[in-house]
Each structure stands twice: as C-alpha cells, then as structure tokens.
Motif scaffolding. Structure first.
Motif, mmCIF file in Angstrom:
data_model
loop_
_atom_site.group_PDB
_atom_site.id
_atom_site.type_symbol
_atom_site.label_atom_id
_atom_site.label_comp_id
_atom_site.label_asym_id
_atom_site.label_seq_id
_atom_site.Cartn_x
_atom_site.Cartn_y
_atom_site.Cartn_z
ATOM 1 N N MET A 1 0.609 -1.230 -0.572
ATOM 2 C CA MET A 1 -0.071 -0.406 0.076
ATOM 3 C C MET A 1 1.030 1.456 -0.283
ATOM 4 O O MET A 1 0.677 2.244 -0.488
ATOM 5 N N ARG A 2 1.967 1.177 0.951
ATOM 6 C CA ARG A 2 3.076 2.133 0.604
ATOM 7 C C ARG A 2 3.312 3.044 -0.807
ATOM 8 O O ARG A 2 3.253 4.001 -1.138
ATOM 9 N N ALA A 3 3.870 1.839 -1.763
ATOM 10 C CA ALA A 3 4.439 1.871 -3.001
ATOM 11 C C ALA A 3 3.156 2.566 -4.206
ATOM 12 O O ALA A 3 2.720 4.077 -4.198
ATOM 13 N N VAL A 4 1.650 2.179 -3.736
ATOM 14 C CA VAL A 4 0.243 2.975 -4.171
ATOM 15 C C VAL A 4 -0.037 4.135 -3.795
ATOM 16 O O VAL A 4 -0.179 5.176 -4.639
ATOM 17 N N TYR A 5 0.019 4.556 -2.294
ATOM 18 C CA TYR A 5 -0.179 5.496 -1.708
ATOM 19 C C TYR A 5 1.264 6.919 -2.255
ATOM 20 O O TYR A 5 1.083 8.070 -3.125
ATOM 21 N N ARG A 6 2.518 6.347 -2.443
ATOM 22 C CA ARG A 6 3.541 7.099 -3.097
ATOM 23 C C ARG A 6 2.951 7.528 -4.568
ATOM 24 O O ARG A 6 3.568 8.705 -4.647
ATOM 25 N N ILE A 7 2.852 6.337 -5.861
ATOM 26 C CA ILE A 7 2.351 7.133 -6.612
ATOM 27 C C ILE A 7 1.635 7.712 -6.904
ATOM 28 O O ILE A 7 1.799 8.643 -7.502
ATOM 29 N N LEU A 8 0.146 7.776 -5.911
ATOM 30 C CA LEU A 8 -1.328 8.354 -6.032
ATOM 31 C C LEU A 8 -0.722 9.660 -5.742
ATOM 32 O O LEU A 8 -1.031 10.564 -6.998
ATOM 33 N N ALA A 9 0.141 10.163 -4.755
ATOM 34 C CA ALA A 9 0.983 11.181 -4.877
ATOM 35 C C ALA A 9 1.864 11.825 -5.879
ATOM 36 O O ALA A 9 1.388 13.133 -6.448
ATOM 37 N N MET A 10 2.548 10.928 -6.153
ATOM 38 C CA MET A 10 2.833 11.430 -7.598
ATOM 39 C C MET A 10 2.748 12.080 -8.889
ATOM 40 O O MET A 10 3.012 12.847 -9.447
ATOM 41 N N ILE A 11 0.931 10.888 -9.168
ATOM 42 C CA ILE A 11 0.178 11.570 -9.796
ATOM 43 C C ILE A 11 -0.161 12.775 -9.606
ATOM 44 O O ILE A 11 -0.519 13.716 -10.651
ATOM 45 N N ILE A 12 -0.794 13.073 -8.093
ATOM 46 C CA ILE A 12 -1.224 14.153 -8.027
ATOM 47 C C ILE A 12 -0.630 15.529 -8.702
ATOM 48 O O ILE A 12 -0.901 16.491 -9.630
ATOM 49 N N ALA A 13 0.738 15.261 -8.237
ATOM 50 C CA ALA A 13 1.894 15.962 -8.203
ATOM 51 C C ALA A 13 2.326 16.494 -9.239
ATOM 52 O O ALA A 13 2.338 17.570 -10.266
ATOM 53 N N ALA A 14 2.618 15.230 -9.866
ATOM 54 C CA ALA A 14 2.688 15.299 -12.097
ATOM 55 C C ALA A 14 1.764 16.331 -13.291
ATOM 56 O O ALA A 14 1.722 16.936 -13.632
ATOM 57 N N GLY A 15 0.556 15.697 -12.310
ATOM 58 C CA GLY A 15 -0.914 16.405 -12.936
ATOM 59 C C GLY A 15 -1.154 17.913 -12.222
ATOM 60 O O GLY A 15 -1.081 18.539 -13.882
ATOM 61 N N VAL A 16 -0.310 18.503 -11.525
ATOM 62 C CA VAL A 16 -0.469 19.664 -11.397
ATOM 63 C C VAL A 16 0.981 20.894 -12.683
ATOM 64 O O VAL A 16 0.787 22.187 -13.177
ATOM 65 N N VAL A 17 1.731 20.116 -11.765
ATOM 66 C CA VAL A 17 2.224 20.212 -13.566
ATOM 67 C C VAL A 17 2.551 20.730 -14.989
ATOM 68 O O VAL A 17 2.052 21.058 -15.569
ATOM 69 N N VAL A 18 1.324 18.858 -15.533
ATOM 70 C CA VAL A 18 0.768 19.278 -16.659
ATOM 71 C C VAL A 18 0.395 20.490 -16.755
ATOM 72 O O VAL A 18 -0.339 20.351 -18.142
#
Length: 140
Positions: A1-18
């Motif tokens: 679940m830690r990996a899923v948490y980390r990936i979802l956080a990354m998607i949010i941050a990257a989504g804001v950049v996009v």
C-alpha cells in the motif's frame, strides 16, 4: 500500500505540472491565433484549456480521493495527515477556479495554490518513500 500511496501522490503532483503546462500552452495558442486574426471566444476549441479542465475537474480529484482512502491503509507515519492536507488544498483549488470565473483576480490565487498542491503532494510522496526505507545503523 505504501507504493500505491506514493504513486498516487506522484500522479497528483505531476498532474498539477501538466495542468500548468497545458494552461500556458492555451494562453500562448490564443495569443498566436488572435495575432493571426482568428477571433477567439469561450466556445472556441483549445486543446490546452480542454486538457487543463479534464485534469482539474475529473482526473486529479478522483486520484486525490483515492489517495485519501489509501492513506488509511498504507500505515505511513503522518500519511493520513498529508493525504488530508493534499485533499483540502485540492478542494480549495477547485473553489478558487470557480470563484476566479466571477472575480478574475482570484485566478491569481488559483495559480499560486497550484504550487501549494504540487508541494504537499510531493511532501506526502517523500514521506512514503522515507517510511519504506530501511533504518540506517547508528554511527559509532
């Protein structure tokens, strides 16, 4: 679940950049087209605005909600707190987007808050990475 948490956080941050890149493209595209004599209205097609809105109204909110839910199961110290902060900043971002349509100056706050959203999501991602790192031995 830690990996899923980390990936979802990354998607949010990257989504804001996009989203930031998409709205910048949209504004430069509008300026370029109007300089060439094209009349632009709110009904005109613009891929940058469309991408910005799809990410902001559909993708990032769904990911942020999933992120908050996953946080309860990931067992990351402070993970729920950072997911909740990220979700709260996202809600503020949406409110500022709609308020900016009525009062354009609020759009400035929407842009500034985007940096805050990317930052808190990045902090959450870092917390997850550090929580999964093996403990370092004490120095002699």
């Amino acid at each position: 679940m830690r990996a899923v948490y980390r990936i979802l956080a990354m998607i949010i941050a990257a989504g804001v950049v996009v989203q930031t890149a998409a709205i910048a493209f949209a504004m430069f595209d509008i300026e370029h087209k109007t300089d060439d004599g094209v009349f632009y209205t709110k009904d005109s097609d613009n891929g940058g605005i469309a991408l910005h809105m799809i990410l902001g109204e559909r993708v990032i909110p769904v990911v942020a909600l999933a992120f908050l839910i996953v946080a309860f199961f990931a067992r990351i110290p402070g993970g729920v707190k950072w997911a909740a902060i990220t979700f709260g900043v996202l809600i503020l971002q949406i409110v500022l987007a709609y308020a900016g349509k009525a009062v354009p100056f609020i759009g400035v706050l929407h842009a500034i808050n985007a940096f805050a959203l990317a930052t808190v999501a990045s902090i959450a991602m870092r917390k997850a990475r550090l929580a999964g790192a093996p403990a370092q031995p004490a120095a002699a």
